[in-house]
Design an enzyme around this catalytic site. Structure first.
Site, PDB file in Angstrom:
ATOM      1  N   GLY A 122       0.794  -1.163   0.151  1.00  0.00           N
ATOM      2  CA  GLY A 122      -0.051   0.048  -0.012  1.00  0.00           C
ATOM      3  C   GLY A 122       0.659   1.245  -0.118  1.00  0.00           C
ATOM      4  CB  ALA A 189      23.542  -8.405  24.879  1.00  0.00           C
ATOM      5  CB  ILE A 192      15.824  -9.641  18.983  1.00  0.00           C
ATOM      6  CG1 ILE A 192      14.457  -8.886  19.018  1.00  0.00           C
ATOM      7  CG2 ILE A 192      16.084 -10.676  17.993  1.00  0.00           C
ATOM      8  CD1 ILE A 192      14.067  -8.385  17.803  1.00  0.00           C
ATOM      9  CD  GLU A 211      25.076  -4.444  23.723  1.00  0.00           C
ATOM     10  OE1 GLU A 211      24.197  -5.022  22.965  1.00  0.00           O
ATOM     11  OE2 GLU A 211      25.236  -3.017  23.200  1.00  0.00           O
ATOM     12  CB  ALA A 276      19.787  -9.274  17.287  1.00  0.00           C
ATOM     13  N   GLY A 278      18.754  -3.969  16.390  1.00  0.00           N
ATOM     14  CA  GLY A 278      17.840  -3.318  16.527  1.00  0.00           C
ATOM     15  C   GLY A 278      17.044  -3.227  15.351  1.00  0.00           C
ATOM     16  NE  ARG A 279      11.734  -5.603  14.108  1.00  0.00           N
ATOM     17  CZ  ARG A 279      11.575  -6.234  13.374  1.00  0.00           C
ATOM     18  NH1 ARG A 279      12.627  -7.298  13.146  1.00  0.00           N
ATOM     19  NH2 ARG A 279      10.912  -6.341  12.433  1.00  0.00           N
ATOM     20  CG  HIS A 451       1.089 -19.931  51.068  1.00  0.00           C
ATOM     21  ND1 HIS A 451       2.198 -19.654  50.709  1.00  0.00           N
ATOM     22  CD2 HIS A 451       0.774 -20.945  51.617  1.00  0.00           C
ATOM     23  CE1 HIS A 451       3.116 -20.293  51.450  1.00  0.00           C
ATOM     24  NE2 HIS A 451       2.234 -21.316  51.865  1.00  0.00           N
TER      25      HIS A 451
HETATM   26  P1  FAD Z   1       4.614  -5.220  12.237  1.00  0.00           P
HETATM   27  O1  FAD Z   1       4.342  -6.486  13.019  1.00  0.00           O
HETATM   28  O2  FAD Z   1       6.086  -5.119  11.568  1.00  0.00           O
HETATM   29  O3  FAD Z   1       3.714  -5.383  11.023  1.00  0.00           O
HETATM   30  C1  FAD Z   1       3.613  -4.421   9.734  1.00  0.00           C
HETATM   31  C2  FAD Z   1       2.996  -5.092   8.744  1.00  0.00           C
HETATM   32  O4  FAD Z   1       2.939  -4.261   7.550  1.00  0.00           O
HETATM   33  C3  FAD Z   1       3.999  -6.197   7.918  1.00  0.00           C
HETATM   34  O5  FAD Z   1       3.219  -7.420   7.805  1.00  0.00           O
HETATM   35  C4  FAD Z   1       4.477  -5.440   6.702  1.00  0.00           C
HETATM   36  O6  FAD Z   1       4.639  -6.501   5.825  1.00  0.00           O
HETATM   37  C5  FAD Z   1       3.332  -4.810   6.346  1.00  0.00           C
HETATM   38  N1  FAD Z   1       3.641  -3.677   5.354  1.00  0.00           N
HETATM   39  C6  FAD Z   1       4.593  -2.710   5.731  1.00  0.00           C
HETATM   40  N2  FAD Z   1       4.497  -1.614   4.862  1.00  0.00           N
HETATM   41  C7  FAD Z   1       3.509  -1.910   4.153  1.00  0.00           C
HETATM   42  C8  FAD Z   1       3.036  -1.468   2.899  1.00  0.00           C
HETATM   43  N3  FAD Z   1       3.542  -0.248   2.289  1.00  0.00           N
HETATM   44  N4  FAD Z   1       2.101  -1.958   2.384  1.00  0.00           N
HETATM   45  C9  FAD Z   1       1.164  -3.199   2.838  1.00  0.00           C
HETATM   46  N5  FAD Z   1       1.693  -3.839   4.100  1.00  0.00           N
HETATM   47  C10 FAD Z   1       2.995  -3.139   4.482  1.00  0.00           C
HETATM   48  N6  FAD Z   1       7.026  -7.672  20.904  1.00  0.00           N
HETATM   49  C11 FAD Z   1       6.537  -8.017  21.824  1.00  0.00           C
HETATM   50  O7  FAD Z   1       5.464  -7.285  22.464  1.00  0.00           O
HETATM   51  N7  FAD Z   1       6.401  -9.271  22.682  1.00  0.00           N
HETATM   52  C12 FAD Z   1       7.477 -10.111  22.086  1.00  0.00           C
HETATM   53  O8  FAD Z   1       7.489 -11.268  22.660  1.00  0.00           O
HETATM   54  C13 FAD Z   1       8.221  -9.631  20.888  1.00  0.00           C
HETATM   55  N8  FAD Z   1       8.963 -10.567  20.493  1.00  0.00           N
HETATM   56  C14 FAD Z   1       9.986 -10.246  19.370  1.00  0.00           C
HETATM   57  C15 FAD Z   1      10.604 -11.289  18.789  1.00  0.00           C
HETATM   58  C16 FAD Z   1      11.280 -11.092  17.666  1.00  0.00           C
HETATM   59  C17 FAD Z   1      12.160 -12.002  16.853  1.00  0.00           C
HETATM   60  C18 FAD Z   1      11.021  -9.849  16.845  1.00  0.00           C
HETATM   61  C19 FAD Z   1      11.575  -9.463  15.541  1.00  0.00           C
HETATM   62  C20 FAD Z   1       9.982  -8.868  17.384  1.00  0.00           C
HETATM   63  C21 FAD Z   1       9.424  -9.108  18.563  1.00  0.00           C
HETATM   64  N9  FAD Z   1       8.683  -8.091  19.089  1.00  0.00           N
HETATM   65  C22 FAD Z   1       7.748  -8.486  20.354  1.00  0.00           C
HETATM   66  C23 FAD Z   1       8.251  -6.917  18.512  1.00  0.00           C
HETATM   67  C24 FAD Z   1       7.106  -7.034  17.872  1.00  0.00           C
HETATM   68  O9  FAD Z   1       7.134  -8.203  16.696  1.00  0.00           O
HETATM   69  C25 FAD Z   1       6.842  -5.657  17.161  1.00  0.00           C
HETATM   70  O10 FAD Z   1       6.650  -4.755  18.212  1.00  0.00           O
HETATM   71  C26 FAD Z   1       5.370  -5.551  16.384  1.00  0.00           C
HETATM   72  O11 FAD Z   1       5.237  -6.783  15.391  1.00  0.00           O
HETATM   73  C27 FAD Z   1       5.056  -4.401  15.841  1.00  0.00           C
HETATM   74  O12 FAD Z   1       3.829  -4.178  15.385  1.00  0.00           O
HETATM   75  P2  FAD Z   1       3.296  -3.379  14.227  1.00  0.00           P
HETATM   76  O13 FAD Z   1       2.049  -3.788  13.672  1.00  0.00           O
HETATM   77  O14 FAD Z   1       3.688  -2.034  14.426  1.00  0.00           O
HETATM   78  O15 FAD Z   1       4.152  -3.864  12.860  1.00  0.00           O
HETATM   79  P1  AMP Z   2      17.924  -3.733  20.758  1.00  0.00           P
HETATM   80  O1  AMP Z   2      17.753  -2.333  19.918  1.00  0.00           O
HETATM   81  O2  AMP Z   2      17.128  -3.813  22.079  1.00  0.00           O
HETATM   82  O3  AMP Z   2      17.535  -4.815  19.942  1.00  0.00           O
HETATM   83  O4  AMP Z   2      19.551  -4.144  20.819  1.00  0.00           O
HETATM   84  C1  AMP Z   2      20.606  -3.937  19.688  1.00  0.00           C
HETATM   85  C2  AMP Z   2      21.744  -3.978  20.507  1.00  0.00           C
HETATM   86  O5  AMP Z   2      22.543  -3.939  19.774  1.00  0.00           O
HETATM   87  C3  AMP Z   2      22.304  -2.611  21.250  1.00  0.00           C
HETATM   88  O6  AMP Z   2      22.457  -2.898  22.548  1.00  0.00           O
HETATM   89  C4  AMP Z   2      23.300  -2.073  20.440  1.00  0.00           C
HETATM   90  O7  AMP Z   2      24.381  -1.302  21.391  1.00  0.00           O
HETATM   91  C5  AMP Z   2      23.997  -3.254  19.942  1.00  0.00           C
HETATM   92  N1  AMP Z   2      24.873  -2.983  18.775  1.00  0.00           N
HETATM   93  C6  AMP Z   2      24.558  -2.205  17.776  1.00  0.00           C
HETATM   94  N2  AMP Z   2      25.703  -1.979  16.740  1.00  0.00           N
HETATM   95  C7  AMP Z   2      26.518  -2.955  17.434  1.00  0.00           C
HETATM   96  C8  AMP Z   2      27.895  -3.630  16.931  1.00  0.00           C
HETATM   97  N3  AMP Z   2      28.451  -3.041  15.709  1.00  0.00           N
HETATM   98  N4  AMP Z   2      28.581  -4.444  17.604  1.00  0.00           N
HETATM   99  C9  AMP Z   2      28.097  -4.949  18.879  1.00  0.00           C
HETATM  100  N5  AMP Z   2      26.933  -4.487  19.335  1.00  0.00           N
HETATM  101  C10 AMP Z   2      26.062  -3.603  18.581  1.00  0.00           C
END
Ligand code: FAD
Ligand code: AMP
Length: 474
Positions: A122, A189, A192, A211, A276, A278-279, A451
């Protein structure tokens, strides 16, 4: 069917699909557009969380915990099992089945609530039109009075360690390894890295987590981080702090890493590398140039406290906007936005969003850490209680960790609750309720707790704030 909707949601993750269902419940004609392709090549609703995040990671954490317990917990109960092994097909297959059940479930919920699902990418155009590009390149445009952007997030890629899906992997790759790697490197660390590192460590991988920051788990309360670090070390997880990855080279099915710490550069060779670090908010191709929707310096869609973008009828929620990247935070924003659109009073309190890390021991918290309070100059008092003094925890042979309650020094209002130990992912809910109701440590202390349960640690920690815990010295 008319192509004009009351609400179009872009993204069907936990933020978007929940927004769509709530909008439809409120009588709004709703569409949800999502592009995620499942392992079977078909549309898979549920976003990151259901497909490659929360749900599959918990499935693998639970399976690996069962295996780990065979050798690390059951012997203490007098139970022994010889030659235990993991069938990797079943291990991964079980996870896939759970994912399919839940992603399919969203499709059924959409049907039941009359949400129209579109499969494709979208793009928000001017005047709340949304262009959808299907996988085959076909295009159609639909429009709505309100558009909710819920495009989520994607893993951050390091330029010198690009994902190849085989040796250098992201979260999706780490949830789909078919053979236990002998040596697994994890960069970061964070939540994820720790969860997925734990999965493979429990199955026998030699896991090294690098880390860059000098402190372990600095988002959590320092006491909690300290206890967790000690337990992870006992489990055989190697965590190197202040260690920054600078190079990763794939050579003959191995990855040669270079990292730097205070002593200089070091080399490490692993079979697989999970990055891992960050995102980032994902908005690639989401916005036409003239929509007026702004993104900040970190690529997040700019919104006000009501998740409104400032452009008439355009809202944004979930990982794509400010605030913790957690599924439940996005879902609550989705509900609130749907209610605001319908003229109701939505509500999201970002101050009480619970955090959970599903390692062993589990880690969970809500509210402020001690450091945050110190930095802000807020006077506080603390109560703690160890699981070692909780009958149920000892009976389970899981008497590790503690509950820590932080209350305002003068008003006694709960400011933060921090837990590390067995089952704390569930125990944190009590703290969240108390904090949401603006409760005090005294309130928690006066509530009757069953308890013997793990929840008694919360009760005793609250009592301990005023030095009147019963089952420890004060
Ligand atoms: P998303 O879940 O990322 O969904 C976005 C959706 O939009 C996707 O399907 C994508 O394909 C779609 N999309 C994007 N752009 C477009 C577009 N232009 N058109 C159509 N579709 C599109 N959070 C927790 O609270 N508890 C947990 O235990 C947890 N564990 C996690 C473990 C891992 C390994 C990871 C990676 C994340 C984890 N998270 C956890 C974080 C959680 O997954 C995210 O916070 C959550 O999914 C965010 O939801 P959202 O709806 O904002 O986005
Ligand atoms: P989070 O954002 O909680 O998923 O954590 C990601 C972690 O990756 C953070 O604590 C960062 O400090 C760490 N990080 C980012 N870049 C590097 C790197 N090049 N080497 C080691 N750790 C990193």
């Amino acid at each position: 069917m008319s192509d004009k909707f009351d609400v179009i949601v872009i993204g069907a993750g936990p933020a978007g699909y929940v927004a769509a269902i709530r909008a439809a419940q409120l009588g709004l004609k709703t569409a949800c557009v999502d592009a995620f392709v499942g392992k079977d090549g078909k549309q898979a609703l549920g976003g990151t969380c259901l497909n490659v995040g929360c749900i599959p990671s918990k499935a693998l954490l639970d399976s690996s915990k069962q295996f780990f317990n065979l050798s690390h917990n059951l012997p203490a109960h007098g139970i022994s099992v010889e030659n235990a092994k993991v069938d990797m097909g079943t291990f991964i297959g079980r996870k896939d089945k759970i994912v399919k059940q839940f992603t399919g479930g969203i499709g059924q919920l959409f049907k039941a609530n009359k949400v129209t699902a579109f499969f494709g990418k979208g793009k928000l155009l001017k005047d709340n039109n949304v262009e959808i590009t299907g996988n085959d390149g076909s295009k159609q445009t639909i429009s709505a009075t309100n558009v909710i952007l819920a495009s989520g997030s994607v893993p951050i890629e390091l330029p010198f360690a690009k994902f190849d899906g085989k040796n250098i992997i992201d979260n999706a790759g780490a949830l789909d390894i078919n053979e236990v790697p002998k040596r697994l490197g994890v960069i970061g660390a964070g939540v994820i890295g720790l969860e997925l590192g734990s999965v493979w460590n429990r199955l026998g991988s030699q896991v090294t987590i690098l880390e860059a920051l000098p402190d372990f788990l600095s988002v959590a309360d320092a006491d909690v981080a300290k206890i967790a670090a000690k337990e992870f070390a006992k489990q055989g997880l190697t965590i190197k702090l202040g260690a920054k990855l600078t190079k990763a080279e794939v050579k003959k099915n191995e990855v040669a890493l270079t990292y730097e710490d205070k002593d200089g550069a070091h080399e490490l060779t692993v079979d697989k590398l999970l990055v891992a670090v960050g995102r980032r908010a994902y908005t690639d191709g989401l916005l036409a140039g003239d929509t007026g929707v702004k993104v900040d310096e970190r690529g997040r869609i700019v919104v006000d406290e009501h998740n409104h973008t400032g452009v008439d009828g355009v809202w944004a929620i979930g990982d794509a906007v400010r605030g913790p990247m957690l599924a439940h935070k996005g879902s609550e924003e989705g509900v609130a936005v749907a209610e605001w659109i319908a003229g109701k009073a939505g509500h999201v309190n970002l101050d009480t969003v619970p955090w959970v890390i599903y390692t062993e021991p589990e880690i969970a918290w809500a509210g402020k850490t001690e450091k945050e309070l110190k930095d802000a100059g807020i006077p506080y008092k603390i109560g703690t209680f160890p699981f070692a003094a909780i009958g149920r925890a000892v009976a389970m042979n899981e008497a590790i960790g503690q509950v820590k309650v932080i209350a305002h020094a003068e008003t006694d209002r709960l400011l933060g609750v921090h837990m590390v130990g067995p089952g704390v992912s569930e125990l944190i809910a009590e703290a969240v309720v108390a904090m949401e109701f603006k409760g005090s440590a005294e309130d928690l202390a006066r509530i009757v707790h069953a308890h013997p349960t793990l929840s008694e640690a919360v009760h005793e920690a609250a009592l301990s704030v005023d030095k009147r815990a019963i089952h420890k010295g004060n």
